[in-house]
Scaffold this motif. Structure first.
Motif, short mmCIF file in Angstrom:
data_model
loop_
_atom_site.label_atom_id
_atom_site.label_comp_id
_atom_site.label_asym_id
_atom_site.label_seq_id
_atom_site.Cartn_x
_atom_site.Cartn_y
_atom_site.Cartn_z
N THR A 58 63.28 39.98 29.05
CA THR A 58 63.01 38.58 28.69
C THR A 58 62.01 38.50 27.52
OG1 THR A 58 61.47 38.53 30.56
CG2 THR A 58 63.60 37.45 30.85
N THR A 101 59.89 51.26 28.34
CA THR A 101 60.05 52.70 28.11
C THR A 101 61.03 53.30 29.12
OG1 THR A 101 57.80 52.80 27.23
CG2 THR A 101 58.76 54.88 28.01
N ARG A 133 50.04 50.50 21.44
CA ARG A 133 51.50 50.33 21.28
C ARG A 133 51.89 49.86 19.88
NH1 ARG A 133 54.75 46.82 25.40
NH2 ARG A 133 53.08 45.34 24.96
N TYR A 164 56.37 52.90 20.90
CA TYR A 164 55.67 54.16 20.71
C TYR A 164 54.20 53.91 21.02
CZ TYR A 164 59.83 55.45 18.02
OH TYR A 164 61.11 55.71 17.64
N ASN A 165 53.41 55.00 21.07
CA ASN A 165 51.99 54.78 21.33
C ASN A 165 51.15 55.76 20.55
OD1 ASN A 165 49.37 54.52 22.76
ND2 ASN A 165 50.60 53.09 23.96
N ARG A 179 58.92 36.63 37.21
CA ARG A 179 57.47 36.73 37.05
C ARG A 179 56.74 35.74 37.94
NH1 ARG A 179 57.72 39.01 31.79
NH2 ARG A 179 55.77 39.98 31.18
N ASN A 196 50.12 33.32 27.78
CA ASN A 196 50.52 32.46 28.90
C ASN A 196 52.00 32.66 29.23
OD1 ASN A 196 47.97 31.27 29.16
ND2 ASN A 196 48.41 29.93 27.42
N GLY A 219 61.01 42.04 33.08
CA GLY A 219 60.19 40.87 32.74
C GLY A 219 60.57 39.62 33.51
N ARG A 276 47.20 37.92 30.06
CA ARG A 276 48.51 38.37 30.59
C ARG A 276 48.32 39.08 31.92
NH1 ARG A 276 50.19 41.80 25.57
NH2 ARG A 276 51.81 42.69 26.89
P1 AP5 Z 1 57.02 41.13 27.93
O1 AP5 Z 1 57.54 41.59 26.63
O2 AP5 Z 1 57.83 41.31 29.16
O3 AP5 Z 1 55.57 41.72 28.08
P2 AP5 Z 1 54.81 42.43 29.28
O4 AP5 Z 1 55.25 42.14 30.65
O5 AP5 Z 1 53.40 42.17 28.96
O6 AP5 Z 1 55.28 43.88 29.20
P3 AP5 Z 1 55.19 44.76 27.95
O7 AP5 Z 1 56.37 44.57 27.06
O8 AP5 Z 1 53.83 44.60 27.34
O9 AP5 Z 1 55.15 46.22 28.58
P4 AP5 Z 1 56.20 47.24 29.16
O10 AP5 Z 1 55.98 47.32 30.62
O11 AP5 Z 1 57.60 47.03 28.67
O12 AP5 Z 1 55.60 48.57 28.53
P5 AP5 Z 1 56.16 49.57 27.40
O13 AP5 Z 1 57.30 50.38 27.94
O14 AP5 Z 1 56.31 48.88 26.10
O15 AP5 Z 1 56.67 39.57 27.85
C1 AP5 Z 1 55.92 39.04 26.77
C2 AP5 Z 1 55.57 37.60 27.06
O16 AP5 Z 1 56.77 36.79 27.19
C3 AP5 Z 1 54.80 37.34 28.37
O17 AP5 Z 1 53.41 37.55 28.24
C4 AP5 Z 1 55.16 35.85 28.63
O18 AP5 Z 1 54.40 35.02 27.80
C5 AP5 Z 1 56.60 35.77 28.18
N1 AP5 Z 1 57.56 36.01 29.27
C6 AP5 Z 1 58.43 37.06 29.38
N2 AP5 Z 1 59.14 36.96 30.51
C7 AP5 Z 1 58.72 35.84 31.15
C8 AP5 Z 1 59.07 35.22 32.40
N3 AP5 Z 1 59.99 35.76 33.22
N4 AP5 Z 1 58.42 34.08 32.76
C9 AP5 Z 1 57.49 33.53 31.93
N5 AP5 Z 1 57.12 34.06 30.76
C10 AP5 Z 1 57.73 35.22 30.36
O19 AP5 Z 1 54.91 50.56 27.35
C11 AP5 Z 1 53.67 50.11 26.85
C12 AP5 Z 1 53.03 51.19 25.96
O20 AP5 Z 1 52.66 52.31 26.76
C13 AP5 Z 1 53.98 51.75 24.88
O21 AP5 Z 1 53.20 52.05 23.77
C14 AP5 Z 1 54.55 53.04 25.52
O22 AP5 Z 1 54.88 54.00 24.53
C15 AP5 Z 1 53.37 53.48 26.39
N6 AP5 Z 1 53.77 54.11 27.65
C16 AP5 Z 1 54.73 53.69 28.52
N7 AP5 Z 1 54.75 54.47 29.62
C17 AP5 Z 1 53.75 55.39 29.45
C18 AP5 Z 1 53.26 56.47 30.25
N8 AP5 Z 1 53.79 56.77 31.45
N9 AP5 Z 1 52.22 57.20 29.77
C19 AP5 Z 1 51.68 56.91 28.55
N10 AP5 Z 1 52.11 55.91 27.74
C20 AP5 Z 1 53.13 55.16 28.19
#
Ligand code: AP5
Length: 221
Positions: free
Chosen positions: A33, A17, A129, A139-140, A90, A59, A87, A175
């Motif tokens: 990533t 976001t 999400r 979005y949320n 990690r 994982n 991402g 996660r």
């Molecule tokens: P990845 O896609 O990076 O998943 P993640 O780290 O779990 O992060 P997210 O995408 O879930 O969250 P985000 O922080 O971007 O939040 P967002 O802005 O969407 O990785 C997926 C998988 O790939 C990993 O589990 C792993 O398996 C693998 N992987 C990736 N990179 C790797 C690496 N380097 N090494 C090994 N494996 C790897 O926001 C979340 C929600 O909250 C949205 O709905 C948004 O609208 C809402 N929101 C955001 N901010 C706010 C706020 N301030 N208030 C209210 N709502 C909010």
């Protein structure tokens, strides 16, 4: 020039976001990533199927695969454009390797931004999400400020929003715990390199975005 940003954060803290805002307003390049891995899965390749097995269980993908992926992307960046790493790293191995990559590409001016968020809020965000399969915007359904304007379609692309297969309570727990296993060593690493800034990610989206922008502008190189 704006600094390069490395986000360190638990799952669903808002990396994507905030990145979207920085891309739109400050012309950042965004390297997520998670998005890259999901693109590979969507391609239906054999490698994508292997990745799907790993990611849908919550994982981590191996350091070797991730380092190669990021290395090739970083090389393709224009050195005059600031970038966001969303991402990666990690693990401590990834963090050390990233330093080597940045050194060899002559890239300086980089800060690590820790988006701090506790389990309960992150879980609520992950369960609400939905995201656009085309532009990847999240979005949320639980937060007014992050709801799509018209039903379940992307405000910009006007196509149906989808839920990620790893956005369920069980996978989220895996996660989050794999994040906790690695977070303190990575945070210590960047703290010791005087690169770490911390933002409270529990605030509303505008506040988090403003705090991140302030940190980027204020942080010393
Ligand atoms: P990845 O896609 O990076 O998943 P993640 O780290 O779990 O992060 P997210 O995408 O879930 O969250 P985000 O922080 O971007 O939040 P967002 O802005 O969407 O990785 C997926 C998988 O790939 C990993 O589990 C792993 O398996 C693998 N992987 C990736 N990179 C790797 C690496 N380097 N090494 C090994 N494996 C790897 O926001 C979340 C929600 O909250 C949205 O709905 C948004 O609208 C809402 N929101 C955001 N901010 C706010 C706020 N301030 N208030 C209210 N709502 C909010």
């Amino acid at each position: 020039m704006m600094k390069n940003v490395i986000f360190i954060a638990p799952p669903s803290a808002g990396k994507g976001t905030v990145s979207g805002y920085l891309v739109k307003n400050y012309h950042y390049k965004h390297l997520s990533t998670g998005d890259l891995l999901r693109e590979e899965i969507a391609s239906g390749s054999r490698f994508g199927k292997e990745l799907d097995e790993i990611i849908s269980k919550g994982n981590l993908v191996s350091d070797e695969v991730m380092i190669e992926l990021v290395q090739s992307k970083l090389k393709s960046f224009n050195s005059h454009e600031p970038f966001i790493l969303d991402g990666f790293p990690r693990t401590l191995i990834q963090a050390k390797k990233l330093d080597e990559m940045l050194d060899s590409l002559g890239i300086t001016n980089t800060i690590a931004v820790y988006l701090e968020l506790d389990y309960e809020i992150a879980l609520q965000r992950v369960l609400g999400r939905v995201s656009c399969p085309k532009c990847k915007k999240s979005y949320n359904i639980y937060f007014d400020e992050a709801k799509p304007k018209n039903g379940n379609v992307c405000d910009d692309c006007h196509i149906e929003l989808v839920k990620r297969t790893d956005d369920n309570e069980e996978t989220f727990s895996t996660r989050f715990h794999s994040y906790l296993d690695n977070a303190s060593s990575i945070l210590d690493y960047y703290r010791n390199h005087n690169m770490l800034t911390v933002v409270d990610a529990s605030k509303n989206i505008d506040s988090v975005v403003n705090d991140v922008v302030d940190m980027i502008k204020e942080a010393k190189e």
